[in-house]
Design a protein around this motif. Structure first.
Motif, PDB file in Angstrom:
ATOM      1  N   LEU A   1     113.848 -33.181  88.632  1.00 35.41           N
ATOM      2  CA  LEU A   1     112.978 -34.342  88.468  1.00 35.41           C
ATOM      3  C   LEU A   1     113.762 -35.609  88.794  1.00 35.41           C
ATOM      4  O   LEU A   1     114.889 -35.790  88.321  1.00 35.41           O
ATOM      5  CB  LEU A   1     112.463 -34.392  87.027  1.00 35.41           C
TER       6      LEU A   1
ATOM      7  N   ALA B   1     109.886 -35.537  92.346  1.00 35.86           N
ATOM      8  CA  ALA B   1     110.915 -34.518  92.136  1.00 35.86           C
ATOM      9  C   ALA B   1     111.304 -33.907  93.471  1.00 35.86           C
ATOM     10  O   ALA B   1     110.684 -34.180  94.498  1.00 35.86           O
ATOM     11  CB  ALA B   1     110.391 -33.427  91.193  1.00 35.86           C
TER      12      ALA B   1
ATOM     13  N   LEU C   1     112.050 -28.961  85.283  1.00 34.42           N
ATOM     14  CA  LEU C   1     111.030 -29.351  86.254  1.00 34.42           C
ATOM     15  C   LEU C   1     109.934 -28.288  86.335  1.00 34.42           C
ATOM     16  O   LEU C   1     108.743 -28.621  86.383  1.00 34.42           O
ATOM     17  CB  LEU C   1     111.660 -29.566  87.628  1.00 34.42           C
TER      18      LEU C   1
END
Length: 324
Positions: free
Chosen positions: A118, A251, A301
């Motif tokens: 991220l 991301a 993430l």
């Protein structure tokens, strides 16, 4: 008889996952596909991180902007790339969450990618024209309820963060607005300033200069914490609509099958880049927030994307969003 195409494909696959190859990575420049045109906040985010990743990787990270189809054209190009770490995608909340609920993509937003890390979260700001009489968010909700369907809300297209955030606002407050699509945040704000549209939920970088100039009114930020760069704006929880959380995060993702060792090297370069004080300053100026270190891992993430899909897909599908 030997199936040579299959044998060659297997040989290349073995070479791609060879630990020695992963140890030598990267031995040439890496390409970062940014699925939006140059110049916007997400493009700047990707370029800032790419520039800092070079120091850790010892190779340049070259930017390729591939816009179109709400960012899905660029993302699709990365899906088709070799899973060797030399092609990565700047993935957005729209491309890796929202698009999966709206478009027939031809790929899976989860299964066809390896999460790397991220980069930033980007809460939105609920703002209105000064012609709107409400002085705070509770007053805005009361004004919307007094005449359902009368107020207009600027978006930047079907399925965009302002549109989806507006849908959630309607659901949480039992109100109704008329969405007006624009070709970009700047045009939306232009009509907001002119009083041609009543309100919007847009990225801070677009609305804050006008709020601070007294030309627009900001009601709340769509997060559970105030913005680092605009601490004067209350959160939605503080302002009276708890849970109206919307973050247009960004991301890095790699194609499915990219070796874990290579993903780990790319993630380490991202983590190093996010330590740079200049990146933190630039993100703050754009109204973006650096994720805590624990949220910068590939696993974090993946968990974020899964949680966002679980939250947003039912909302989006229930709204029957149609795209042109």
């Amino acid at each position: 008889m030997t199936n040579w195409p299959l044998a060659l494909a297997f040989a290349f696959a073995v070479q791609a996952i060879n630990p020695a190859a992963a140890q030598e990575f990267p031995s040439r420049p890496i390409k970062m596909v940014i699925p939006v045109p140059p110049g916007g906040a997400f493009d700047i985010t990707g370029r800032l991180v790419a520039d800092r990743m070079r120091a850790s990787l010892g190779q340049p990270v070259i930017i390729e902007n591939v816009g179109g189809a709400a960012g899905n054209l660029g993302v699709a190009r990365v899906v088709r790339a070799a899973p060797d770490g030399y092609t990565v995608s700047l993935g957005l909340w729209t491309t890796h969450v929202v698009s999966g609920a709206i478009y027939d993509l031809g790929y899976d937003v989860v299964k066809d990618f390896e999460p790397i890390g991220l980069l930033a979260t980007a809460p939105q700001v609920i703002a209105s024209s000064n012609a709107v009489p409400a002085q705070d968010l509770r007053g805005l909700v009361a004004w919307l309820k007094a005449d359902p369907g009368r107020a207009t809300a600027a978006t930047v297209g079907a399925g965009s963060p302002p549109h989806v955030a507006g849908i959630l606002l309607e659901q949480l407050t039992q109100t109704r607005v008329r969405f007006v699509p624009y070709r970009g945040g700047a045009l939306a704000v232009q009509d907001l300033l002119a009083g041609q549209v009543d309100l919007t939920i847009l990225q801070p970088a677009v609305v804050l200069p006008h709020v601070r100039a007294g030309k627009l009114r900001a009601y709340a930020v769509t997060a559970d914490a105030r913005l680092t760069g605009a601490p004067e704006i209350p959160t939605v929880d503080e302002a009276g609509v708890p849970g109206l959380y919307v973050s247009a995060w960004s991301a890095l993702f790699a194609p499915k099958g990219t070796p874990k060792e290579i993903v780990a090297k790319l993630n380490a370069a991202v983590v190093d880049a996010l330590r740079d004080p200049e990146i933190k300053q630039r993100f703050t100026e754009m109204g973006q927030e650096l994720p805590p270190r624990a949220q910068q891992t590939p696993e974090a993430l993946a968990a974020l994307q899964a949680a966002e899909i679980a939250k947003w897909w039912p909302i989006i599908k229930a709204a029957h969003i149609e795209v042109q």
